[in-house]
Write a protein that holds these residues in place. Structure first.
Motif, PDB file in Angstrom:
ATOM      1  N   TYR A  35       0.741  -1.160  -0.008  1.00  0.00           N
ATOM      2  CA  TYR A  35      -0.008   0.066   0.012  1.00  0.00           C
ATOM      3  C   TYR A  35       0.976   1.032   0.031  1.00  0.00           C
ATOM      4  CZ  TYR A  35      -3.723  -3.217   1.792  1.00  0.00           C
ATOM      5  OH  TYR A  35      -4.441  -4.162   1.947  1.00  0.00           O
ATOM      6  N   GLN A  37       0.769   5.466   1.144  1.00  0.00           N
ATOM      7  CA  GLN A  37       0.174   6.665   1.669  1.00  0.00           C
ATOM      8  C   GLN A  37       0.742   7.925   1.375  1.00  0.00           C
ATOM      9  OE1 GLN A  37      -0.247   6.472   5.862  1.00  0.00           O
ATOM     10  NE2 GLN A  37      -2.665   7.404   5.816  1.00  0.00           N
ATOM     11  N   MET A  89       4.568   7.316   1.992  1.00  0.00           N
ATOM     12  CA  MET A  89       4.955   6.088   2.785  1.00  0.00           C
ATOM     13  C   MET A  89       4.467   4.847   2.092  1.00  0.00           C
ATOM     14  SD  MET A  89       6.265   6.426   5.745  1.00  0.00           S
ATOM     15  CE  MET A  89       5.479   5.468   7.006  1.00  0.00           C
ATOM     16  N   PHE A  91       3.793   0.805   2.758  1.00  0.00           N
ATOM     17  CA  PHE A  91       3.388  -0.083   3.724  1.00  0.00           C
ATOM     18  C   PHE A  91       3.185  -1.573   3.080  1.00  0.00           C
ATOM     19  CE2 PHE A  91       2.883   2.608   7.337  1.00  0.00           C
ATOM     20  CZ  PHE A  91       2.244   3.824   6.970  1.00  0.00           C
ATOM     21  N   ARG A 111       9.688   5.425   4.269  1.00  0.00           N
ATOM     22  CA  ARG A 111       9.235   6.728   3.636  1.00  0.00           C
ATOM     23  C   ARG A 111      10.114   7.078   2.468  1.00  0.00           C
ATOM     24  NH1 ARG A 111       6.397  10.907   5.100  1.00  0.00           N
ATOM     25  NH2 ARG A 111       5.924  10.013   7.265  1.00  0.00           N
TER      26      ARG A 111
ATOM     27  N   GLN B  37      -3.861   4.231  13.240  1.00  0.00           N
ATOM     28  CA  GLN B  37      -2.682   4.602  12.854  1.00  0.00           C
ATOM     29  C   GLN B  37      -1.948   5.786  13.549  1.00  0.00           C
ATOM     30  OE1 GLN B  37      -2.570   6.008   8.858  1.00  0.00           O
ATOM     31  NE2 GLN B  37      -0.436   5.260   8.325  1.00  0.00           N
ATOM     32  N   GLY B  42       2.659   2.039  10.702  1.00  0.00           N
ATOM     33  CA  GLY B  42       1.472   1.593   9.686  1.00  0.00           C
ATOM     34  C   GLY B  42       0.222   1.231  10.526  1.00  0.00           C
ATOM     35  N   PRO B  43      -0.752   1.235   9.992  1.00  0.00           N
ATOM     36  CA  PRO B  43      -2.085   0.921  10.490  1.00  0.00           C
ATOM     37  C   PRO B  43      -2.042  -0.252  11.444  1.00  0.00           C
ATOM     38  CG  PRO B  43      -2.461   1.449   8.291  1.00  0.00           C
ATOM     39  CD  PRO B  43      -0.879   1.284   8.273  1.00  0.00           C
TER      40      PRO B  43
END
Lengths: 115, 110
Positions: A35, A37, A89, A91, A111, B37, B42-43
């Motif tokens: 993912y 962000q 970012m 993930f 990052r 988060q 991370g979540p």
């Protein structure tokens, strides 16, 4: 407690350069995800990976992106020619089952800053 | 493209207050997850709801999945400063798509 790890924590690169982001999923997990962000925006799905091939990918995951699991441990995301807008970012996540994305465990993120 | 909306975007409350945040969509989801988060991390998965009308409790947090499986709510009782963070909902569209909402940023002041 097992966890997803990611390296590096921060990567700075010049526009046009290739980057490889690394993830070590939880050892008995079978499904892997990336993912991204962008700062201040929502988490966006890039790609899912199972049994050594891509299961699903989003519109974001274009030809400049690729994933592989070269050694049965690391799960990598390669961006072939980085653009400024790739700064975000990133993930990695993994889970054991693929019933409905239950119990996805996320790594701490990398990052990426593209200059 | 399915979208998840969350409201409010920002919420600032005093310690001890109760609050509810919402996650809404026009689409049906096979399951919906709530994550929290922290900045630069991370979540972290809090809960997954699968059945329409389902209610799950996690200490002071109560999660509900709408009967039609298009929406969900998170209620926090007696909020504490440690509850501060970004609360994300994410929906799974029967394996076709997995989307995150934009999040509700909660700040609990001591």
């Amino acid at each position: 407690e097992p966890e997803v790890t990611q390296t590096p924590s921060h990567q700075v690169t010049q526009m046009g350069q290739e980057v490889i982001l690394r993830c070590v999923p939880i050892s008995n997990h079978l499904y892997f995800y990336w993912y991204r962000q962008i700062l201040g925006q929502k988490v966006e799905f890039l790609v899912s990976f199972y049994n050594n091939e891509i299961s699903e990918k989003s519109e974001i995951f274009d030809d400049q992106f690729s994933v592989e699991r070269p050694d049965g441990s690391n799960f990598t995301l390669k961006i072939r020619s980085t653009k400024l807008e790739d700064s975000a970012m990133y993930f990695c996540a993994s889970n054991l089952e693929r019933i409905s994305y239950n119990e996805q465990f996320f790594g701490p993120g990398t990052r990426l800053t593209v200059l | 493209t399915q979208l998840l909306e969350q409201s409010p975007q920002f919420l600032s409350i005093q310690e001890g207050e109760n609050l509810t945040v919402y996650c809404n969509s026009s689409s049906v989801f096979s399951s919906l997850q709530w994550y929290r988060q922290e900045p630069g991390e991370g979540p972290v998965l809090l809960v997954t709801v699968v059945t329409g009308g389902e209610v799950k409790k996690l200490k002071r947090l109560t999660f509900q999945f709408g009967d039609a499986r298009k929406d969900s709510s998170l209620h926090i009782t007696a909020a504490q400063p440690g509850d501060t963070g970004l609360y994300l909902c994410a929906g799974d569209d029967y394996g076709q798509n997995f989307v995150f909402g934009p999040g509700t940023r909660l700040s609990v002041l001591p």
